[in-house]
Design a protein around this motif. Structure first.
Motif, PDB file in Angstrom:
ATOM      1  N   UNK A   1       0.818  -1.219   0.000  1.00 36.82           N
ATOM      2  CA  UNK A   1       0.000   0.000   0.000  1.00 36.82           C
ATOM      3  C   UNK A   1       0.850   1.267   0.000  1.00 36.82           C
ATOM      4  N   UNK A   2       2.133   1.135   0.294  1.00 38.66           N
ATOM      5  CA  UNK A   2       2.999   2.303   0.418  1.00 38.66           C
ATOM      6  C   UNK A   2       3.972   2.469  -0.745  1.00 38.66           C
ATOM      7  N   UNK A   3       4.004   1.495  -1.645  1.00 42.14           N
ATOM      8  CA  UNK A   3       4.986   1.515  -2.729  1.00 42.14           C
ATOM      9  C   UNK A   3       4.296   1.634  -4.080  1.00 42.14           C
ATOM     10  N   UNK A   4       4.965   2.268  -5.046  1.00 45.06           N
ATOM     11  CA  UNK A   4       4.386   2.321  -6.390  1.00 45.06           C
ATOM     12  C   UNK A   4       4.331   0.923  -6.995  1.00 45.06           C
ATOM     13  N   UNK A   5       3.392   0.715  -7.902  1.00 43.82           N
ATOM     14  CA  UNK A   5       3.299  -0.567  -8.593  1.00 43.82           C
ATOM     15  C   UNK A   5       4.565  -0.783  -9.401  1.00 43.82           C
ATOM     16  N   UNK A   6       5.087  -2.020  -9.387  1.00 47.01           N
ATOM     17  CA  UNK A   6       6.381  -2.291 -10.000  1.00 47.01           C
ATOM     18  C   UNK A   6       6.305  -3.043 -11.313  1.00 47.01           C
ATOM     19  N   UNK A   7       5.144  -3.447 -11.755  1.00 46.10           N
ATOM     20  CA  UNK A   7       5.079  -4.235 -12.970  1.00 46.10           C
ATOM     21  C   UNK A   7       5.325  -5.701 -12.668  1.00 46.10           C
ATOM     22  N   UNK A   8       5.439  -6.493 -13.714  1.00 41.37           N
ATOM     23  CA  UNK A   8       5.551  -7.937 -13.546  1.00 41.37           C
ATOM     24  C   UNK A   8       6.973  -8.417 -13.277  1.00 41.37           C
ATOM     25  N   UNK A   9       7.974  -7.648 -13.670  1.00 39.12           N
ATOM     26  CA  UNK A   9       9.354  -8.073 -13.453  1.00 39.12           C
ATOM     27  C   UNK A   9       9.696  -7.933 -11.973  1.00 39.12           C
ATOM     28  N   UNK A  10      10.214  -8.999 -11.397  1.00 41.18           N
ATOM     29  CA  UNK A  10      10.556  -9.021  -9.988  1.00 41.18           C
ATOM     30  C   UNK A  10      12.066  -8.950  -9.807  1.00 41.18           C
ATOM     31  N   UNK A  11      12.524  -8.100  -8.918  1.00 40.29           N
ATOM     32  CA  UNK A  11      13.916  -8.032  -8.526  1.00 40.29           C
ATOM     33  C   UNK A  11      13.993  -8.485  -7.074  1.00 40.29           C
ATOM     34  N   UNK A  12      14.877  -9.430  -6.780  1.00 41.76           N
ATOM     35  CA  UNK A  12      15.014  -9.967  -5.423  1.00 41.76           C
ATOM     36  C   UNK A  12      16.481 -10.030  -5.041  1.00 41.76           C
ATOM     37  N   UNK A  13      16.776  -9.630  -3.821  1.00 41.88           N
ATOM     38  CA  UNK A  13      18.141  -9.684  -3.309  1.00 41.88           C
ATOM     39  C   UNK A  13      18.604 -11.129  -3.210  1.00 41.88           C
TER      40      UNK A  13
END
Length: 184
Positions: free
Chosen positions: A73-85
């Motif tokens: 609820x606090x972050x902009x929508x990021x699209x379908x591509x996921x970035x993970x540490x």
């Protein structure tokens, strides 16, 4: 309920802050609604019980927010591509590129020596022009967000990046790109 915030600077210094007070947490989370301006503001001010720290956002390489709270609820929508540490020392699966999907490791390098390994996974743009635009505009983005393994989000500052190494060969490079081999 708690959050921990880790800030890494271009001097390769790390500071860790925590918050357990519900009102304090809510105040911090509300500020993430403007996360696209996180690294372009004039200052990032952190008030502590006995002191105040002031950061120059342009000199921050990344900010990580560790929490089990739902931050969507606090972050902009990021699209379908996921970035993970990718946790330090972890093995990564092999790169997988098809006409429609991409899964690969990317190493991000910053001023001052900070580095972070990220797993990128998601749909691959269908057009060659869109794929090239993703490469050539990488450093022009305001912020790059990634998920943390134990919960929470990270924010990278493209303005402090010096290079990115993608563990995948790109078949069609932009005009002016150099094709070279690594020398020892």
């Amino acid at each position: 309920m708690s959050i921990a915030i880790n800030i890494t600077t271009t001097a390769n210094r790390r500071r860790r802050f925590t918050q357990t007070d519900s009102a304090g947490i809510q105040e911090v989370l509300e500020s993430f609604k403007r996360s696209g301006q996180m690294f372009s503001s004039r200052t990032l001010i952190i008030g502590l019980a006995q002191e105040t720290e002031i950061f120059a956002p342009a000199s921050i390489t990344r900010i990580e927010i560790e929490t089990r709270l739902d931050l969507s609820a606090y972050l902009p929508q990021r699209g379908e591509t996921q970035l993970s540490l990718i946790p330090e020392g972890s093995a990564t699966p092999p790169t997988s590129i098809s006409e429609t999907q991409l899964s690969a490791r990317a190493d991000f390098f910053f001023d001052g020596g900070d580095t972070v390994a990220i797993w990128i996974s998601g749909p691959r743009p269908s057009g060659a022009n869109e794929r090239l635009a993703n490469l050539t505009r990488l450093f022009e983005q305001a912020v790059l967000m990634y998920k943390l393994p134990a919960g929470g989000m990270g924010f990278m500052n493209p303005g402090a990046m010096t290079r990115v190494k993608l563990a995948a060969a790109i078949e069609k490079l932009p005009a002016g790109a150099w094709r070279l081999n690594v020398a020892d």
